[in-house]
Design an enzyme around this catalytic site. Structure first.
Site, PDB file in Angstrom:
ATOM      1  N   SER A 189       7.828   1.324   2.237  1.00  0.00           N
ATOM      2  CA  SER A 189       6.888   0.737   3.189  1.00  0.00           C
ATOM      3  C   SER A 189       7.571  -0.426   3.898  1.00  0.00           C
ATOM      4  CB  SER A 189       5.634   0.243   2.462  1.00  0.00           C
ATOM      5  OG  SER A 189       5.955  -0.880   1.649  1.00  0.00           O
ATOM      6  N   GLY A 239      -2.485   5.248  -1.429  1.00  0.00           N
ATOM      7  CA  GLY A 239      -1.951   6.602  -1.320  1.00  0.00           C
ATOM      8  C   GLY A 239      -1.449   6.997   0.050  1.00  0.00           C
ATOM      9  N   ALA A 240      -1.494   6.081   1.025  1.00  0.00           N
ATOM     10  CA  ALA A 240      -1.046   6.441   2.375  1.00  0.00           C
ATOM     11  C   ALA A 240       0.430   6.822   2.393  1.00  0.00           C
ATOM     12  CB  ALA A 240      -1.308   5.287   3.341  1.00  0.00           C
ATOM     13  N   GLY A 241       1.266   6.011   1.749  1.00  0.00           N
ATOM     14  CA  GLY A 241       2.689   6.308   1.701  1.00  0.00           C
ATOM     15  C   GLY A 241       2.992   7.562   0.895  1.00  0.00           C
ATOM     16  N   ASP A 242       2.227   7.786  -0.169  1.00  0.00           N
ATOM     17  CA  ASP A 242       2.402   8.993  -0.967  1.00  0.00           C
ATOM     18  C   ASP A 242       2.063  10.231  -0.142  1.00  0.00           C
ATOM     19  OD1 ASP A 242       2.872   7.222  -3.124  1.00  0.00           O
ATOM     20  OD2 ASP A 242       0.732   7.157  -3.570  1.00  0.00           O
ATOM     21  N   ASN A 266       3.241  11.400   8.965  1.00  0.00           N
ATOM     22  CA  ASN A 266       2.370  10.411   9.607  1.00  0.00           C
ATOM     23  C   ASN A 266       0.938  10.927   9.726  1.00  0.00           C
ATOM     24  OD1 ASN A 266       4.423   8.553   9.907  1.00  0.00           O
ATOM     25  ND2 ASN A 266       4.790   8.981  12.056  1.00  0.00           N
TER      26      ASN A 266
END
Length: 382
Positions: A189, A239-242, A266
């Site tokens: 991130s 969990g966005a990055g996952d 994305n």
């Protein structure tokens, strides 16, 4: 056109190996629990790969207290408890303006050892620990049995205070730095990227830095590029990055080149932040996305190959059109998704609004995965 074909029934090699523990995630605000969900990067990534019809194998550890139904059974450790994280939203806003939440590890399950990994080869490996469960020797074993290994930097640089608060250490001091030349991609991130020298690390492996609402950047030895974002109504950043990593890998497995696969990452990151905990994806949306991916693959002149060290990073013709088609696909499905999630809050600052007044303190059932597994959201529990 050269590509991998993990869906080929005659190919004995599993497409993807995910390594990381399942967790119990507890979301709190103003001292009250507002949601309890299945957590851990492995749960978010497997959710995405299932939605994209990508086969995979998962190595994860839990305790006897693990309470969620999952599609891929973890290793149950009778002498250990399941990893538990508490996410404090209001602390993140008041104490650290750059953070969306403060994380504390309340319980930690056993680490994943090299002997826990399957005795077979994989096209892709994903080291995605969240609670310190990935060991240097485990990552070393992964690069031996996987053609291309993707690592989330949180699996390498997270450390934990005595009270469980998550802190980050420099990548050079993590004990994993010597393995970078054997890693294909390292994802971080924007905040995590501050704990490494991107200019140095990009000489050893490809680096992907996510920027939330501003998309992501891909760095490699000879260049870099920005990948456009998708509009998102953030409710819960967990969990966005996952999910980005799941979409990214899913795109590569389906034969997309790196820039197009990053767009898919994305997209799923933007879908995930619009829901509390592990997201529920509209099945019609998933089918439309898969259709767009297949159309893109058919019109592309090249694809990702795990055994090729000379990766293609330049944006291929039609990249912007692919971005627009995915955005349109998301927009078409917005109404049905909003109907399912109309009771959810419009920002993390008001996450407690997920509780409807008519619930009267009773648990509210939310849908948290493509398998319609329920989670409980509890009002006012101390």
């Amino acid at each position: 056109m050269v590509t991998t074909n993990p869906q080929n029934q005659n190919n004995p090699v599993q497409s993807v190996l995910i390594v990381g523990n399942y967790c119990h995630d507890v979301l709190l605000q103003r001292g009250s629990v507002v949601a309890e969900t299945l957590g851990g990067a492995a749960s978010f990534i497997s959710n995405i790969l299932n939605g994209l019809s990508v086969s995979f194998q998962l190595t994860s550890k839990v305790g006897l207290d693990f309470k969620y139904p999952v599609s891929y059974d973890p290793i149950v450790v009778p002498t250990s408890k399941t990893t538990v994280f508490h996410a404090y939203f209001d602390l993140g806003f008041s104490e650290n303006a750059h953070q969306d939440r403060v994380l504390k590890r309340v319980e930690a399950c056993d680490p994943i050892n090299p002997s826990d990994l399957p005795d077979k080869r994989f096209d892709f490996g994903m080291a995605v620990g969240v609670g310190g469960e990935i060991l240097p020797e485990t990552l070393a074993k992964m690069v031996e049995i996987c053609d291309a290994v993707f690592v989330d930097i949180q699996a390498l640089i997270r450390a934990f205070e005595k009270n469980g608060t998550v802190r980050l250490v420099g990548l050079k001091e993590s004990g994993f730095y010597h393995l970078l030349p054997r890693v294909k991609f390292l994802k971080a991130s924007e905040e995590e990227a501050l704990f490494m020298d991107v200019e140095e690390v990009r000489k050893w492996c490809c680096v992907v830095v996510t920027h939330g609402k501003d998309g992501c950047e891909v760095f490699w030895k000879d260049g870099e590029m920005k990948i456009g974002p998708f509009v998102a109504n953030q409710v819960d950043p967990t969990g966005a990055g996952d999910s980005f990593l799941g979409g990214f890998i899913g795109g590569l497995v389906h034969g997309l080149v790196v820039p197009d696969a990053a767009l898919l990452g994305n997209l799923f990151g933007s879908l995930t932040v619009a829901q509390i905990g592990l997201p529920k994806f509209d099945l019609r949306l998933l089918q439309r996305v898969k259709d767009e991916v297949q159309r893109r693959k058919l019109h592309s002149t090249c694809s990702f190959e795990t055994r090729d060290d000379k990766l293609s990073f330049s944006k291929p013709p039609g990249h912007e059109e692919f971005h627009a088609s995915l955005a349109s696909t998301k927009l078409v499905s917005t109404c049905s998704i909003q109907e399912c999630q109309r009771d959810q809050p419009r920002s993390p600052r008001t996450v407690e609004q997920v509780i409807c007044p008519q619930c009267n303190g009773q648990p509210k059932m939310l849908v948290n995965s493509v398998f319609d597994e329920p989670i409980q959201t509890v009002q006012g529990r101390p």
